[in-house]
Write a protein that holds these residues in place. Structure first.
Motif, PDB file in Angstrom:
ATOM      1  N   SER A 138      10.474  66.830  -1.080  1.00  0.00           N
ATOM      2  CA  SER A 138       9.114  66.643  -1.574  1.00  0.00           C
ATOM      3  C   SER A 138       8.783  67.643  -2.662  1.00  0.00           C
ATOM      4  O   SER A 138       8.072  67.316  -3.615  1.00  0.00           O
ATOM      5  N   ILE A 139       9.301  68.868  -2.517  1.00  0.00           N
ATOM      6  CA  ILE A 139       9.025  69.840  -3.571  1.00  0.00           C
ATOM      7  C   ILE A 139       9.665  69.367  -4.873  1.00  0.00           C
ATOM      8  O   ILE A 139       9.047  69.401  -5.933  1.00  0.00           O
ATOM      9  N   TYR A 140      10.899  68.865  -4.802  1.00  0.00           N
ATOM     10  CA  TYR A 140      11.523  68.358  -6.030  1.00  0.00           C
ATOM     11  C   TYR A 140      10.744  67.184  -6.590  1.00  0.00           C
ATOM     12  O   TYR A 140      10.649  67.001  -7.801  1.00  0.00           O
ATOM     13  N   HIS A 141      10.171  66.380  -5.687  1.00  0.00           N
ATOM     14  CA  HIS A 141       9.469  65.185  -6.143  1.00  0.00           C
ATOM     15  C   HIS A 141       8.105  65.517  -6.744  1.00  0.00           C
ATOM     16  O   HIS A 141       7.733  64.976  -7.785  1.00  0.00           O
ATOM     17  N   TRP A 142       7.346  66.392  -6.114  1.00  0.00           N
ATOM     18  CA  TRP A 142       5.968  66.616  -6.539  1.00  0.00           C
ATOM     19  C   TRP A 142       5.767  67.859  -7.405  1.00  0.00           C
ATOM     20  O   TRP A 142       4.669  68.088  -7.888  1.00  0.00           O
ATOM     21  N   TYR A 143       6.829  68.655  -7.546  1.00  0.00           N
ATOM     22  CA  TYR A 143       6.675  69.849  -8.369  1.00  0.00           C
ATOM     23  C   TYR A 143       6.115  69.523  -9.753  1.00  0.00           C
ATOM     24  O   TYR A 143       5.205  70.211 -10.228  1.00  0.00           O
ATOM     25  N   PRO A 144       6.587  68.463 -10.412  1.00  0.00           N
ATOM     26  CA  PRO A 144       6.002  68.134 -11.722  1.00  0.00           C
ATOM     27  C   PRO A 144       4.503  67.885 -11.629  1.00  0.00           C
ATOM     28  O   PRO A 144       3.756  68.246 -12.542  1.00  0.00           O
ATOM     29  N   LYS A 145       4.061  67.293 -10.536  1.00  0.00           N
ATOM     30  CA  LYS A 145       2.623  67.060 -10.376  1.00  0.00           C
ATOM     31  C   LYS A 145       1.893  68.373 -10.128  1.00  0.00           C
ATOM     32  O   LYS A 145       0.845  68.635 -10.706  1.00  0.00           O
ATOM     33  N   PHE A 146       2.486  69.216  -9.276  1.00  0.00           N
ATOM     34  CA  PHE A 146       1.840  70.483  -8.933  1.00  0.00           C
ATOM     35  C   PHE A 146       1.651  71.356 -10.177  1.00  0.00           C
ATOM     36  O   PHE A 146       0.645  72.008 -10.349  1.00  0.00           O
ATOM     37  N   TRP A 174      -0.076  59.910  -9.329  1.00  0.00           N
ATOM     38  CA  TRP A 174       0.639  59.883 -10.617  1.00  0.00           C
ATOM     39  C   TRP A 174      -0.246  59.340 -11.732  1.00  0.00           C
ATOM     40  O   TRP A 174       0.123  59.368 -12.886  1.00  0.00           O
ATOM     41  N   LEU A 175      -1.392  58.784 -11.389  1.00  0.00           N
ATOM     42  CA  LEU A 175      -2.247  58.158 -12.390  1.00  0.00           C
ATOM     43  C   LEU A 175      -3.285  59.142 -12.908  1.00  0.00           C
ATOM     44  O   LEU A 175      -4.412  58.782 -13.200  1.00  0.00           O
ATOM     45  N   THR A 176      -2.916  60.392 -12.947  1.00  0.00           N
ATOM     46  CA  THR A 176      -3.809  61.406 -13.495  1.00  0.00           C
ATOM     47  C   THR A 176      -2.940  62.448 -14.169  1.00  0.00           C
ATOM     48  O   THR A 176      -1.716  62.333 -14.152  1.00  0.00           O
ATOM     49  N   SER A 177      -3.564  63.448 -14.753  1.00  0.00           N
ATOM     50  CA  SER A 177      -2.743  64.405 -15.481  1.00  0.00           C
ATOM     51  C   SER A 177      -1.999  65.322 -14.521  1.00  0.00           C
ATOM     52  O   SER A 177      -2.294  65.377 -13.338  1.00  0.00           O
ATOM     53  N   SER A 178      -1.002  66.041 -15.039  1.00  0.00           N
ATOM     54  CA  SER A 178      -0.261  67.009 -14.228  1.00  0.00           C
ATOM     55  C   SER A 178      -0.452  68.381 -14.836  1.00  0.00           C
ATOM     56  O   SER A 178      -0.095  68.554 -15.985  1.00  0.00           O
ATOM     57  N   PRO A 179      -0.937  69.344 -14.121  1.00  0.00           N
ATOM     58  CA  PRO A 179      -1.604  69.231 -12.822  1.00  0.00           C
ATOM     59  C   PRO A 179      -2.943  68.526 -12.947  1.00  0.00           C
ATOM     60  O   PRO A 179      -3.522  68.536 -14.026  1.00  0.00           O
ATOM     61  N   PRO A 180      -3.402  67.934 -11.874  1.00  0.00           N
ATOM     62  CA  PRO A 180      -4.606  67.108 -11.947  1.00  0.00           C
ATOM     63  C   PRO A 180      -5.861  67.955 -12.161  1.00  0.00           C
ATOM     64  O   PRO A 180      -5.876  69.127 -11.803  1.00  0.00           O
ATOM     65  N   PRO A 181      -6.908  67.359 -12.719  1.00  0.00           N
ATOM     66  CA  PRO A 181      -8.170  68.084 -12.881  1.00  0.00           C
ATOM     67  C   PRO A 181      -8.830  68.327 -11.534  1.00  0.00           C
ATOM     68  O   PRO A 181      -8.436  67.725 -10.518  1.00  0.00           O
ATOM     69  N   VAL A 182      -9.849  69.158 -11.537  1.00  0.00           N
ATOM     70  CA  VAL A 182     -10.487  69.551 -10.282  1.00  0.00           C
ATOM     71  C   VAL A 182     -10.943  68.333  -9.481  1.00  0.00           C
ATOM     72  O   VAL A 182     -10.769  68.271  -8.273  1.00  0.00           O
ATOM     73  N   GLU A 183     -11.494  67.340 -10.166  1.00  0.00           N
ATOM     74  CA  GLU A 183     -11.987  66.180  -9.429  1.00  0.00           C
ATOM     75  C   GLU A 183     -10.948  65.070  -9.337  1.00  0.00           C
ATOM     76  O   GLU A 183     -11.289  63.893  -9.141  1.00  0.00           O
ATOM     77  N   ASN A 184      -9.692  65.435  -9.479  1.00  0.00           N
ATOM     78  CA  ASN A 184      -8.559  64.528  -9.326  1.00  0.00           C
ATOM     79  C   ASN A 184      -8.358  63.538 -10.467  1.00  0.00           C
ATOM     80  O   ASN A 184      -7.246  63.351 -10.921  1.00  0.00           O
TER      81      ASN A 184
END
Ligand code: HEA
Ligand code: HEA
Ligand code: CUA
Ligand SMILES: [Cu+2]
Lengths: 200, 265, 558
Positions: free
Chosen positions: C409-417, C511-521
């Motif tokens: 999961s870390i490998y998968h979501w790290y780009p999002k984080f 995935w339908l938002t920026s990476s990292p996502p804004p405060v309100e997602n």
């Protein structure tokens, strides 16, 4: 927090603010009470197993009186009803009446606690005397803690209803509803406890 | 089809031929080993099958360099899903019933309160909690074998064995080959467990609650007795030995030590 | 199309008053994404500590005598290792970290239902963990194992045991608050128009897990309170010398701790169900059966606890019932595994670190599950209970299962984080040594257990020396494997390739938002994703709308 839930949608109809605000706080409380109920369930299960497999050693006393606990049961049941009255009074915007019922409920709760104290002092056994005695005190004590907390909550709610247009009104009556739910829960637990500890 | 047949054959072969168990020295050990072989075979088939499937899919369906596009839009397949609900259910049901049978043959379903122990010797009429043992007492008494009673006391960090017959107290368990042994065990302090790997038997020794363990040794030798329940710092050192010997040797050991309570090594 | 500007949302959670930048990760933040990462990093620190303790255990066990540390210290170390790994690493991370980060996205909300409760739940963990660890230095830690069976836990030094109880109570409380929050978020905060059966699988996993948390954790709390009475007030609930019953403790403890193993693994199941479809570019196979099998595991998980007590002298009928009930858990679990393999089948699998760790998980968990089913058979368990066979079983599941999924999961979501990519080659290298080291460490332990090595011992029969050394070698490899991982994580924050919003072309809402996502997602309205796994022929309109067009072959619509 009002618009925390606002999950906007494309259709105008769904755009309306979902009025789930109070609803999910009560839901959260109800879930917490289920959890709390499981703690009691664990205690009950322990007590029942102790009674069925561990015979009391000779010479140890474990006897409970019925009179006081029956009175306690009545006190709590009545207080549930009075709390309900307080709630409906608030819905009808009769703040005065609501306060009166709240005070009555709180005093019933406190009366319960006092009577419970009396019972503790009159019992012929102490906390560490034997297994049943320990479990008896653990269970009633844990329940008494809940009643104490509940009584404090009622008094806080009562205090808040005294200010017109303040924290608690007929529109925003979450604190009252929460306290009421909690109080009914505590009463329900007592009924089970009464049956298991005193009647069985 | 061929792959499945190979898999099953291979799994069975592994299950039946790879021996992971220590010596077997009691009547119920072979029964246990039978169960082990079955479980091992089933496990090997399932594990190798899943391993094969995963590795095969990873290689066969890997995305090659520069390849774009998506996989097939397969969202489910009811018959297939029913199939792989049914197969494990059948396997598991079989395993459960089979192990029940094994358990019964080991004497696990026996009512332990009617064991050979004389209840009057107990401190209180306590409920006895069952152990297990391959010496079903009815069967043994039919064959004219009356079990050898032994009382076991566990404490931090030793086992003490008391033979009511001859009033012997010893730290090392001596038992004759072929005769059922019935042990009543109680602990003085914390929970311990009596385990002899070669007998495939284990039973917790619990303070305040006597337990019973029956077994019939069938191979001469010395085997370790191991405490298997964490009981304090020296838990790892709480070991003893069980000596299985010919009846003659056992009898002479018994008479040599009779009436003397000094512990024996 | 209108939406509430972010400044108006959350007017009750004053983001403006909270620190910005990296400092917010050390604050009482109410943002679910910050809390999620707080859980993750905090959990990982405890993993390193727990792993260091495991290394100490493995060093001690390279020789058959007790030479590396004193015997009672060994017991303290193994108690701390078990407690830290379970209550401070796996449970907070698979539930708290990923749950907090992902669930609001998945239900289309801007935060959890109770943001304050959420922050409180997180901030109960560091003090509890620090207290637990410092007990080792101040009074000596608890030394009765993570199961704390009385009467041992009553007779060992009281201070350490009491501190252990208090921290486990705190951690349990944190877990209950988290569970309540997840239930309310999933059930009550769902974006209008989103049906339950359209939720991503991780939501279902967290739903099931939270039910288990709410139903079983309080029982543990009650039990530990009774135990602490026994220690402090000399009552005799579990003290046989005062007429108490030790078996009752075991029942109550396992009533929590068996469901706890599903609390550790169900969310991991959910995470794998999110990861595999994205990298296979295929729908999750058998969505409906996956949901039902989660629910079946929840129900069955509540009625199998006594399989930990087969040698405790439970009555025969009870042993039999629990054998059958336990064995049947293999059926719903099996469904999930076959469905994952079917998800791989026919996909276009990118062999990246996330997929490798997920597939490693499948392989390891199947082995651990099969040994679990074997353990469920009373006659089998009688021999191997409390031996290294059990140690091997559960490490195959908790490490080979949950920890592998956490890495995946870390490998998968790290780009999002973080908005940065991880280095794939380092990731594959990390997978390789973890997988080899893990199997080298724990596979031989099966043999050890079968042949007579009990668990929780600092000294053992010399005949087992060689195999134990093999196992320790594996542990060494596992310890080494954290180096490339940590290096990768840290240097990628600064030097990593910029990820973009949706590097894997995922369809789930995060995935339908920026990476990292804004405060309100989402800066715009929350998207309505009804086909979280709509790969293949089912088109991904949502994706095409929000991301810049990729070079893709045109596909036929349904
Ligand atoms: C995340 C943690 C986790 C999980 C998910 C499990 C899952 C299972 N566990 Fe495990 N277990 C532990 C953690 C876990 N366990 C721990 C920590 C202990 C030790 C505690 C202690 O004493 O300290 C323990 C101990 C333990 C025992 C007690 C052993 C003993 O002390 O003597 C038993 C006995 O029944 C058991 C059984 C099972 C079973 C049947 C499953 C099942 O859920 C597994 C189901 C999965 C599969 C079977 C694989 C996939 C299925 C298929 C591929 C289908 C086909 C398969 C078949 C038909 C068999 N476990
Ligand atoms: C739940 C999760 C979990 C995880 C992830 C692990 C991970 C590991 N465990 Fe754990 N283990 C348990 C849960 C877990 N364990 C439990 C519940 C018990 C039972 C306790 C009991 O009996 O009460 C147990 C018991 C247990 C034993 C048996 C002890 C005994 O019975 O005597 C052993 C022995 O080999 C062991 C080994 C390992 C090893 C080698 C790892 C490795 O995978 C660890 C790998 C990680 C590292 C090696 C980290 C390396 C990092 C560093 C060294 C850097 C350090 C730096 C700083 C601190 C800054 N464990
Ligand atoms: Cu006695 Cu371990
Ligand atoms: Cu279990």
């Amino acid at each position: 927090m009002t618009s925390l839930t606002s999950a906007e949608t494309t259709s105008a109809k769904q755009l309306e603010e979902p009025k789930e605000h109070e609803d999910y706080r009560l839901f959260g409380l109800a879930t917490f009470l289920i959890a709390d109920g499981m703690t009691f369930a664990g205690f009950f299960a322990a007590y029942l197993t102790f009674r069925s497999v561990n015979p009391l050693p000779e010479g140890s006393i474990y006897e409970v009186e019925l009179a006081l606990p029956t009175l306690n049961t009545i006190l709590l049941l009545v207080s549930s009803a009075t709390f309900h009255r307080a709630g409906s009074a608030l819905k009808k915007n009769e703040a005065r009446l609501c306060q009166r019922w709240l005070l009555i409920t709180a005093s019933l709760g406190i009366a319960f606690l006092i009577s419970q104290m009396f019972e503790y002092f009159s019992l012929p056994f102490g906390l560490t005397d034997n297994l049943y005695a320990s479990t008896f005190y653990a269970l009633t004590g844990f329940h008494g803690l809940h009643v104490t907390l509940g009584a404090i909550m009622i008094l806080i709610v009562w205090w808040q209803t005294r200010f017109p247009g303040g924290r608690i009104t007929s529109q925003n009556n979450f604190p009252l509803e929460a306290a009421e739910l909690y109080w009914h829960f505590v009463d329900g637990i007592w009924v089970v406890l009464f049956i298991i500890l005193y009647l069985l | 089809m061929l792959a499945v047949a190979c898999l099953i054959a291979g799994g069975l072969w592994i299950g039946l031929h790879v021996n992971l168990l220590p010596d077997s020295a009691s009547v119920n050990a072979p029964i246990y080993d039978e169960l082990f072989k079955v479980l091992f075979s089933i496990g090997a088939i399932l594990f190798l099958g899943m391993l094969g499937l995963v590795i095969y899919s990873l290689i066969r369906f890997r995305r090659r360099d520069g390849e774009t596009g998506e996989g097939i839009a397969l969202e489910g397949n009811l018959p297939l899903e029913i199939l792989w609900t049914a197969i494990p259910a059948v396997v598991v049901l079989f395993v459960g019933l089979y192990s029940y049978d094994i358990y019964e043959r080991m004497g696990g379903m026996e009512n332990m309160n009617q064991s050979s122990h004389d209840h009057s010797s107990m401190k209180t009429e306590q409920r006895i909690w069952g152990g297990i043992g391959a010496s079903t007492s009815q069967l043994d008494s039919q064959r004219g074998l009356n079990p050898l009673p032994v009382e076991v006391t566990a404490m931090q960090f030793a086992f003490l064995f008391h033979y009511p017959q001859g009033d012997i107290l010893t730290g090392e368990l001596h038992v004759p080959i072929g005769r059922p042994v019935s042990m009543k065990m109680e602990s003085n302090d914390v929970i311990h467990a009596f385990w002899v790997p070669e007998f495939r038997l284990k039973q917790d020794v619990i303070p305040g609650q006597p337990t019973i363990l029956n077994f019939t040794p069938n191979k001469v030798g010395k085997y370790p007795i191991i405490c298997a329940e964490l009981c304090g710092p020296y838990h790892g050192g709480m070991r003893s030995t069980v000596v299985v010997e010919e009846p003659d040797a056992f009898d002479s050991w018994l008479s040599k030590n009779s009436k003397q309570t000094a512990s024996e090594t | 199309m209108t939406f509430v500007p972010s400044s108006e949302i959350n007017n009750n959670s004053p983001q403006s008053l909270q620190p910005k930048g990296w400092l917010r990760y050390f604050s009482f933040s109410l943002d679910h994404k910050v809390i999620g990462l707080q859980y993750l990093v905090c959990g990982f620190v405890f993993y390193l500590i727990g792993g260091a303790l495991a290394s100490a255990i493995r060093i001690e066990l390279t020789s058959p005598i007790s030479d590396f540390m004193a015997r009672d210290v060994y017991n303290q170390v193994l108690t701390l290792h078990g407690t830290i790994m379970i209550f401070l690493w796996i449970v907070p991370v698979v539930n708290g970290a990923f749950g907090n980060y992902l669930i609001p996205f998945y239900v289309g909300a801007r935060d959890m239902a109770f943001p304050r409760l959420n922050a409180v739940a997180f901030w109960m963990i560091p003090p509890a963990g620090l207290m637990l660890i410092s007990s080792y230095f101040i009074t000596g830690a608890a030394q009765s194992g993570w199961t704390a069976y009385p009467p041992l836990s009553i007779t060992t030094p009281a201070a350490g045991q009491i501190i252990w109880i208090i921290s486990v109570l705190l951690l349990g409380g944190s877990s209950i608050f988290g569970g309540i929050n997840f239930l309310a978020t999933i059930l009550k905060l769902r974006r209008p128009g989103l049906k339950l059966m359209q939720l991503p699988m991780y939501c279902w996993a967290m739903f099931g897990t939270s039910i288990l948390v709410v139903l079983s954790t309080p029982v543990l709390a009650g039990t530990l309170i009774l135990l602490s009475f026994d220690i402090v007030a000399h009552t005799g609930f579990f003290n046989p010398s005062l007429g108490g019953n030790v078996i009752v403790y075991q029942h109550l403890f396992w009533f929590y701790s068996h469901p706890a193993v599903y609390i550790m693994v169900l969310p991991a199941f959910g995470l794998v169900s999110e990861i595999l479809p994205v990298h296979c570019k295929k729908p999750l196979f058998g969505y409906t059966t996956m949901v039902y099998s989660i629910m079946a595991i929840v129900v069955l998980g509540l009625v199998v606890w006594a399989h930990h007590m087969f040698t405790s002298g439970t009555p025969p009928w009870m042993r039999l019932f629990f054998t059958i009930a336990t064995s049947f858990i293999a059926v719903p679990t099996g469904i999930k595994f076959f469905n994952w393999v079917a998800t791989l089948w026919g996909g276009k699998i990118s062999l990246n670190s996330a997929v490798l760790f997920s597939c490693g998980f499948i392989i390891n968990f199947v082995l651990g599950g099969i040994t679990g089913v074997a353990l469920a058979q009373v006659p089998f368990d009688i021999h191997v209970h409390d031996t290294y066979f059990v140690v091997a079983h559960f490490h195959y599941i908790v490490y080979g299962g949950s920890v592998f999924v956490i890495f995946s999961s870390i490998y998968h979501w790290y780009p999002k984080f973080t908005g940065k990519m991880l280095n794939e080659n380092l990731g594959r290298f990390h997978f390789l040594i973890t997988f080899v080291g893990f199997n080298l460490c724990f596979a031989p332990q099966h043999w050890l257990g079968l042949n007579g090595m009990p668990r929780r011992v600092a000294e053992y029969d010399p005949q087992f020396t060689f195999v134990n050394q093999l196992s320790s070698l594996g542990a060494l490899l596992m310890a080494i494997s954290t180096i490339p991982f940590l290096w990768n994580i840290i240097q990628s924050i600064f030097k990593g390739e910029v990820a973009g919003d949706n590097p894997w072309e995922g369809l789930t809402p995060e995935w339908l938002t920026s990476s990292p996502p804004p405060v309100e997602n989402w800066n715009g309205p929350a998207p309505l994703v009804t086909e979280p796994y709509g790969y293949g022929a089912v088109k991904k309109e949502a994706l095409d709308e929000t991301t810049t067009n990729k070079t893709e072959s045109p596909k036929q619509t349904e």
